[in-house]
Design an enzyme around this catalytic site. Structure first.
Site, PDB file in Angstrom:
ATOM      1  N   HIS A 129       2.625   0.711  -1.854  1.00 19.88           N
ATOM      2  CA  HIS A 129       2.553   1.100  -0.451  1.00 19.88           C
ATOM      3  C   HIS A 129       3.888   1.699  -0.032  1.00 19.88           C
ATOM      4  CE1 HIS A 129       2.074   1.143   3.806  1.00 19.88           C
ATOM      5  NE2 HIS A 129       2.996   0.206   3.978  1.00 19.88           N
ATOM      6  N   CYS A 154      -1.253  -2.593   6.092  1.00 25.04           N
ATOM      7  CA  CYS A 154      -0.772  -1.779   4.969  1.00 25.04           C
ATOM      8  C   CYS A 154      -1.375  -2.179   3.628  1.00 25.04           C
ATOM      9  CB  CYS A 154       0.748  -1.851   4.899  1.00 25.04           C
ATOM     10  SG  CYS A 154       1.560  -1.115   6.350  1.00 25.04           S
ATOM     11  N   ASN A 197       5.229   6.216   6.653  1.00 24.81           N
ATOM     12  CA  ASN A 197       4.279   5.127   6.400  1.00 24.81           C
ATOM     13  C   ASN A 197       2.965   5.462   7.101  1.00 24.81           C
ATOM     14  OD1 ASN A 197       2.810   2.769   6.213  1.00 24.81           O
ATOM     15  ND2 ASN A 197       4.432   1.428   6.962  1.00 24.81           N
TER      16      ASN A 197
END
Length: 331
Positions: A256, A113, A286
């Site tokens: 993020h 990520c 995500n």
């Protein structure tokens, strides 16, 4: 060292949408439970014939079109991903060929990520050194291919998508704009808390690894949540402090998009009001390395990011990886 800017942005998400209501039919969960814990309402899912390189290529084409240049002008391509089309060749090679970027070299960057922050930092330094004129940084992940849709703790979280940014030198007339600073950190002691156990040299594919569902994402949610909240705040605070800046100087925080509660908790500790924090996890979930460019696009479209604004990018990912960077937005 040359000053460096982000000069263009392009994104792509596959058209198919998987809602929380759809997931209710697959696993023991419900829309209210998912929204309360993550803020996610839906996510985009790639069709079977689409791979990471396909989405990455589409995002890159959008960025090139926005800048009004041909792929032949690109010097390097960095693809940030944990879901490459295959172990080798690199996804960057596939994208380079699809774009027709004949003068570009490139590579894949694996930082989960945090991948896009790391890719931006790498590109910024290559351009600043004067060795590269234009670099495409692409974050792309087809997370649906490594998600176990019988595991309600992970299947609710992830979606597919891609985003690309073009990094190049700042022009004389743009003094004061562009890349300012970065912070990177890894903590390998957290590696077991978020991983895909099988498929590498430690545990190659066998009938047993497939039967045990070890080729999917495995996560210890509470451990990851606590670490992410702490490090998202600490990395942003340290980066601002060492540049003599405070939260009031930040035009927008683009974090993020792992979990809405992680983002809000981190922003509150920094003292940032909600209007200075971009959250779009409700529509995408995500998307791993793609979340930052997707969120940046939404910030621009919503009129929340303008030329000259101080942008703070931040991410925490599997590994653990931590990354943050400061940019004075250039367009």
């Amino acid at each position: 060292m040359l000053k460096v800017k982000i000069s263009a942005l392009g994104c792509y998400t596959p058209p198919r949408v998987l809602t929380n209501r759809d997931l209710e039919k697959l696993v023991d969960t419900n829309d209210q439970w998912i929204v309360e814990r993550t803020m996610i309402r839906e996510r985009h899912i790639a069709d079977p014939g689409m791979a990471t390189s396909d989405m990455a290529t589409e995002a890159a084409r959008c960025a090139l079109a926005l800048r009004g240049i041909d792929a032949s002008q690109i010097n390097a391509i960095i693809v940030c991903t944990v879901t490459p089309d295959m172990m080798f060749p690199s996804t960057a090679c596939l994208v380079q060929n699809a774009l027709g970027a004949r003068k570009a070299w490139g590579f894949d960057l694996v930082a989960a990520c945090s991948g896009f922050v790391y890719g931006l930092t790498t590109a910024a330094h290559l351009v600043a050194a004067g060795t590269h004129g234009k670099i495409l940084v692409i974050g792309a992940d087809t997370m649906s291919r490594i998600i176990d849709y019988t595991d309600r703790s992970t299947c609710i979280l992830f979606g597919d998508g891609a985003g690309a940014m073009l990094v190049e030198p700042v022009e004389v007339s743009e003094e004061g704009l562009g890349f300012l600073d970065f912070l990177g950190e890894i903590d390998g002691s957290g590696g077991d808390y978020l991983k895909m156990p099988a498929g590498g040299s430690r545990m190659p594919a066998t009938h047993e690894t497939v039967d045990q569902r070890l080729h999917y994402v495995h996560q210890e949610g509470q451990q990851v949540f606590k670490y992410a909240v702490r490090k998202m705040y600490e990395s942003c605070k340290e980066l601002l402090d060492r540049n003599g800046l405070t939260a009031s100087d930040v035009g927008i925080l683009i974090p993020h998009q792992a979990n809405g509660r992680i983002i809000t908790a981190s922003a509150e500790r920094l003292g940032l009001p909600k209007e200075k924090v971009l959250i779009n996890i409700d529509r995408y979930g995500n998307t791993t390395a793609a979340t930052l460019p997707l969120a940046t696009r939404d910030a621009i479209q919503q009129g929340r990011l303008h030329k000259g604004d101080l942008v703070l990018f931040a991410a925490v990912g599997a590994g653990y990886t931590v990354g943050a960077s400061l940019w004075r937005w250039a367009y």
